[in-house]
Design a protein around this motif. Sequence first.
Motif, PDB file in Angstrom:
ATOM      1  N   ALA A 142     -26.790 -11.628 -26.070  1.00 21.42           N
ATOM      2  CA  ALA A 142     -26.974 -12.972 -25.536  1.00 21.42           C
ATOM      3  C   ALA A 142     -28.341 -13.476 -25.912  1.00 21.42           C
ATOM      4  O   ALA A 142     -29.257 -12.714 -26.173  1.00 21.42           O
ATOM      5  CB  ALA A 142     -26.815 -12.951 -24.025  1.00 21.42           C
ATOM      6  N   PHE A 143     -28.455 -14.719 -25.966  1.00 22.08           N
ATOM      7  CA  PHE A 143     -29.764 -15.292 -26.160  1.00 22.08           C
ATOM      8  C   PHE A 143     -29.835 -16.651 -25.492  1.00 22.08           C
ATOM      9  O   PHE A 143     -28.835 -17.262 -25.186  1.00 22.08           O
ATOM     10  CB  PHE A 143     -30.142 -15.381 -27.634  1.00 22.08           C
ATOM     11  N   MET A 144     -31.009 -17.047 -25.275  1.00 26.54           N
ATOM     12  CA  MET A 144     -31.227 -18.302 -24.575  1.00 26.54           C
ATOM     13  C   MET A 144     -31.713 -19.355 -25.551  1.00 26.54           C
ATOM     14  O   MET A 144     -32.541 -19.092 -26.395  1.00 26.54           O
ATOM     15  CB  MET A 144     -32.250 -18.080 -23.465  1.00 26.54           C
ATOM     16  N   THR A 145     -31.179 -20.506 -25.402  1.00 25.41           N
ATOM     17  CA  THR A 145     -31.543 -21.585 -26.297  1.00 25.41           C
ATOM     18  C   THR A 145     -31.903 -22.816 -25.485  1.00 25.41           C
ATOM     19  O   THR A 145     -31.161 -23.206 -24.599  1.00 25.41           O
ATOM     20  CB  THR A 145     -30.362 -21.947 -27.216  1.00 25.41           C
ATOM     21  N   LYS A 146     -32.997 -23.339 -25.798  1.00 22.74           N
ATOM     22  CA  LYS A 146     -33.356 -24.565 -25.099  1.00 22.74           C
ATOM     23  C   LYS A 146     -32.641 -25.712 -25.786  1.00 22.74           C
ATOM     24  O   LYS A 146     -32.927 -26.047 -26.925  1.00 22.74           O
ATOM     25  CB  LYS A 146     -34.866 -24.780 -25.145  1.00 22.74           C
ATOM     26  N   SER A 147     -31.719 -26.266 -25.096  1.00 23.99           N
ATOM     27  CA  SER A 147     -30.894 -27.284 -25.728  1.00 23.99           C
ATOM     28  C   SER A 147     -30.318 -28.235 -24.699  1.00 23.99           C
ATOM     29  O   SER A 147     -30.084 -27.881 -23.552  1.00 23.99           O
ATOM     30  CB  SER A 147     -29.763 -26.600 -26.502  1.00 23.99           C
TER      31      SER A 147
END
Length: 304
Positions: A142-147
Motif C-alpha cells: 500500500a502507499f499513500m498518495t496526496k490526491s
Amino acid sequence: MEGKEVVKIENFVGSTTFPDHIQSSYPLQGLFDFCEGDRSSLGFMELLGMQDYSPFVFDMLPVPSMLQPAASKPVVTKIESPEALNQPATPNSSSISSASSEALNDEPVMAADNEEEEQQKTKKELKPKKTNQKRQREPRFAFMTKSDVDHLEDGYRWRKYGQKAVKNSPFPRSYYRCTSASCNVKKRVERSFSDPSIVVTTYEGQHIHPSPVMPRPSFAGAASESGFSATTFAMPMQRRLSLYQQQQQHLVNSFSPLGFGYNGTTNASFLHERRFCTNPAGSTLLEDHGLLEDIVPSHMLNEE
DNA sequence: CGCCTTTGACCGGCGC
DNA sequence: GCGCCGGTCAAAGGCG
C-alpha cells in the motif's frame, strides 16, 4: 547490499486493517509536505507494474503526476504494514529482488491462484462454500498518495466491484479489480481518516499482462487514451531524472518491485520511491535511509 | 450494446 | 453462539 533493502516488499498477507498502520504512520505528513515541494514523486508506476517500461525508457518515464488529474498532488508514499513485518510467510522481507518477489509468490501464491480461480468458478455457478483452507491472500502493498481524487490512474483498467464504509473513518473504501481477464489483481482505495487529502491505495496480486493503456512504444498515445494530458508528459522530467539516473540506474535492472511484473520474470523494473515505513510499534521510520538518500538530496533530509 | 458504478445482501473470519 | 467487520457478489441502472 543496500539495493536489496530498497526493494523490500511490502507484503501484506492476511487481513489488513488499514486505519491502524495508516494512522500510525500519519506523522508522515511532514514528509508529505516536503514532498510537495518537489511536486512530483517517483515510484508510483513502478509499483503498479511498470515493468513494461523497462530501463530504456527511463528517460521518458512519466512522473507519477501523470497518473493523476492535474488537481492532485502526486505525493506517493509506500507504507508498510506491521503485519508484513510479522508475516511468517514472508521469507525474507529485508532482502528482496525480483527473485525474492517470485519466491514470495512461488508456492503459496501460485497455489492460491489456482485455488481462487477454482473458487471463483464455483462461485459463479452457485454460491460456493469455501474450501476448507483459509483463503490465501496475494502479497499486498500500500502507499499513500496526496490526491484530490480517489481513483488514481495507473495505466491499468479497473472495475469497481464494491464499496464499504470503513470503521472509524468517514470515508468509504472502494474495491477495484483489474479488468483484464485472468488477472486477479485487486486494489483498494480509501482516504486517510487523518488527512482526507491523502488517498491510501492497496494493491494485491500481480498483473500478468502489460498495462493496457500504455503500450511501450507510444507513451503519448497511451496517455491521451487513458486520460493523461499531454502536458503531464511535458513535465520537466529530464532534470529530475538526471539526478536520479546516476543514483538509481544500478537498481534498474536488478529487481521487479513488489512482484508487479510479468510475474517478475524478464522485465526489470525499478523502484525509486520515497518510502516511509511504520514499525510494529506504530512509530514512523524512515526505514531505508539509503533509498531515501538515493532519491532525495541529502540536504533535504537534513532539513527535516 | 458493452462497460462501468452503485449498492444492498451475503459470506467468512475473528473476538468476546 | 453471536455480533462485528472486511471483503465480495450480483442486480440494477447510467453512460457513451
